[in-house]
Write a protein that holds these residues in place. Sequence first.
Motif, short mmCIF file in Angstrom:
data_model
loop_
_atom_site.label_atom_id
_atom_site.label_comp_id
_atom_site.label_asym_id
_atom_site.label_seq_id
_atom_site.Cartn_x
_atom_site.Cartn_y
_atom_site.Cartn_z
N GLU A 26 0.84 -1.20 0.00
CA GLU A 26 0.00 0.00 0.00
C GLU A 26 0.88 1.25 0.00
O GLU A 26 1.54 1.58 0.97
N ASN A 65 0.41 4.37 0.36
CA ASN A 65 0.30 5.39 1.40
C ASN A 65 0.82 4.89 2.75
O ASN A 65 1.32 5.68 3.56
N ALA A 66 0.72 3.59 3.01
CA ALA A 66 1.33 3.04 4.22
C ALA A 66 2.85 3.10 4.12
O ALA A 66 3.54 3.34 5.13
N LEU A 97 -3.34 12.03 7.29
CA LEU A 97 -3.96 10.75 6.94
C LEU A 97 -5.33 10.95 6.28
O LEU A 97 -5.70 10.20 5.37
N SER A 98 -6.09 11.94 6.73
CA SER A 98 -7.41 12.20 6.15
C SER A 98 -7.27 12.48 4.64
O SER A 98 -8.01 11.92 3.82
N MET A 118 -4.86 11.44 2.78
CA MET A 118 -4.35 10.23 2.12
C MET A 118 -5.46 9.19 1.93
O MET A 118 -5.49 8.48 0.92
N PHE A 119 -6.39 9.10 2.89
CA PHE A 119 -7.54 8.20 2.69
C PHE A 119 -8.48 8.79 1.62
O PHE A 119 -9.04 8.04 0.82
N PHE A 120 -8.64 10.11 1.63
CA PHE A 120 -9.39 10.77 0.55
C PHE A 120 -8.80 10.39 -0.80
O PHE A 120 -9.51 10.06 -1.76
N GLN A 132 -7.13 7.74 -1.75
CA GLN A 132 -7.35 6.35 -2.17
C GLN A 132 -8.82 6.07 -2.50
O GLN A 132 -9.11 5.22 -3.31
N TYR A 133 -9.74 6.79 -1.83
CA TYR A 133 -11.15 6.49 -2.04
C TYR A 133 -11.81 7.42 -3.06
O TYR A 133 -12.65 6.98 -3.85
N SER A 134 -11.45 8.69 -3.04
CA SER A 134 -12.21 9.69 -3.81
C SER A 134 -11.43 10.32 -4.95
O SER A 134 -11.98 11.16 -5.68
N GLU A 152 -7.93 8.68 -6.52
CA GLU A 152 -7.21 7.68 -7.33
C GLU A 152 -8.14 6.85 -8.20
O GLU A 152 -7.84 6.63 -9.39
N PRO A 153 -9.30 6.37 -7.68
CA PRO A 153 -10.15 5.52 -8.53
C PRO A 153 -10.72 6.24 -9.76
O PRO A 153 -11.29 5.58 -10.64
N GLU A 213 -12.94 11.37 7.22
CA GLU A 213 -12.40 10.06 6.81
C GLU A 213 -12.36 9.12 8.02
O GLU A 213 -11.58 9.29 8.94
N ALA A 251 -8.97 7.88 9.26
CA ALA A 251 -8.17 8.92 9.90
C ALA A 251 -8.69 9.20 11.31
O ALA A 251 -7.91 9.45 12.24
N PHE A 299 -5.64 1.09 4.40
CA PHE A 299 -5.70 1.57 3.01
C PHE A 299 -6.26 0.48 2.10
O PHE A 299 -7.01 0.78 1.17
#
Lengths: 205, 205
Positions: free
Chosen positions: A66, A68-69, A92-93, A95-97, A99-101, A103-104, B66, B69, B96
Amino acid sequence: MFTLYDQSTSGNAYKARLLLHQLGHDFQTVEVNTFDGSTRTPEFLARNPVGKVPVLALPDGSHLAESNAILCYLADGTAFWPGDKMARAQVLSWMFFEQYSHEPYVAVLRSWTKYLNMTPEMAARESELRDRGYAALDIMEKQLSYSDWLVGDSYTIADICLYAYTHVADEGGFEISRYTGILRWFERVRTQPDYVPISWQPSGD
Amino acid sequence: MFTLYDQSTSGNAYKARLLLHQLGHDFQTVEVNTFDGSTRTPEFLARNPVGKVPVLALPDGSHLAESNAILCYLADGTAFWPGDKMARAQVLSWMFFEQYSHEPYVAVLRSWTKYLNMTPEMAARESELRDRGYAALDIMEKQLSYSDWLVGDSYTIADICLYAYTHVADEGGFEISRYTGILRWFERVRTQPDYVPISWQPSGD
């Protein structure tokens, strides 16, 4: 020495290459390819059951998957992931954004456009993905129109994470030129010490 | 006191409710709803431009979005996110993975099946999403067939993160009964101190 299981065209792998270089780590890359099946071999799946790049091999032989990890592992305890508990969580917020909102849509349309032959099924979904990609870019622009960096007052792994696919979003047909805040941020990222472009690879010596 | 902008049906919001309760935090919830537009109001978008739950409001008035997060923020410095730098990064690796390779399939099919009327466009994609959801469950099963927990030898936020949508995957039509390692792990999670189910809400007093 670190070994990065890498794919030169991948923005996710670029995140790790860029931070490894900016931290001054000695590392080598091993090119694998999600398009030719080399991330689905038993050997590769033992390193990462998800069958994706990047994977970081540590000097002790353990592996971390992963993108981002990997950024968090490398940045932990450095100026690339600073701040108090809340600032670190805000990194982190973002970075999770990503991957979910982000990158796809932004990365996937780049892959479909640049590397794959778009099938009728892909073409049927292009408009939806493009709308969602622009929604993600709008959110970044809102932040970067009044702030130099995504979190706090310095360059962090949140910036590396979002820069990776945003700076090549035009390769997926996104009109990035409409985003003046993002364009100024691109320039700030590019002038950071030891910045290297997505095409860069370690020399291996 | 913390305020959680919550949606009672959401596994992402449940992650935060469960950890807030297990940490003994005093908190209240404010119900918002992604289906009725209440996450797209100007007031809500000021808290989270992405327009999603959960959002955690801190006592100082700042907001964190998130779900994963939020877990990291709350768990930082506690036994829910322990270990050395590599173990902590492995926790993030699972989180992730959850947002990229699990939630978009396992949670989305639950939402389509349980809460929405499945459109022809959704039905056309169901098979692809189901295959990807099962691929994610297979990866979890591989880990949990020989290990009590996702990382190390104790319950962490990686377990809370993956438990949230996995334990209700049957509501999206996934045959979870075929995964004996995951079923045993469900029972370990459910017997943790101060465990509460997804239907639980703080009493407000």
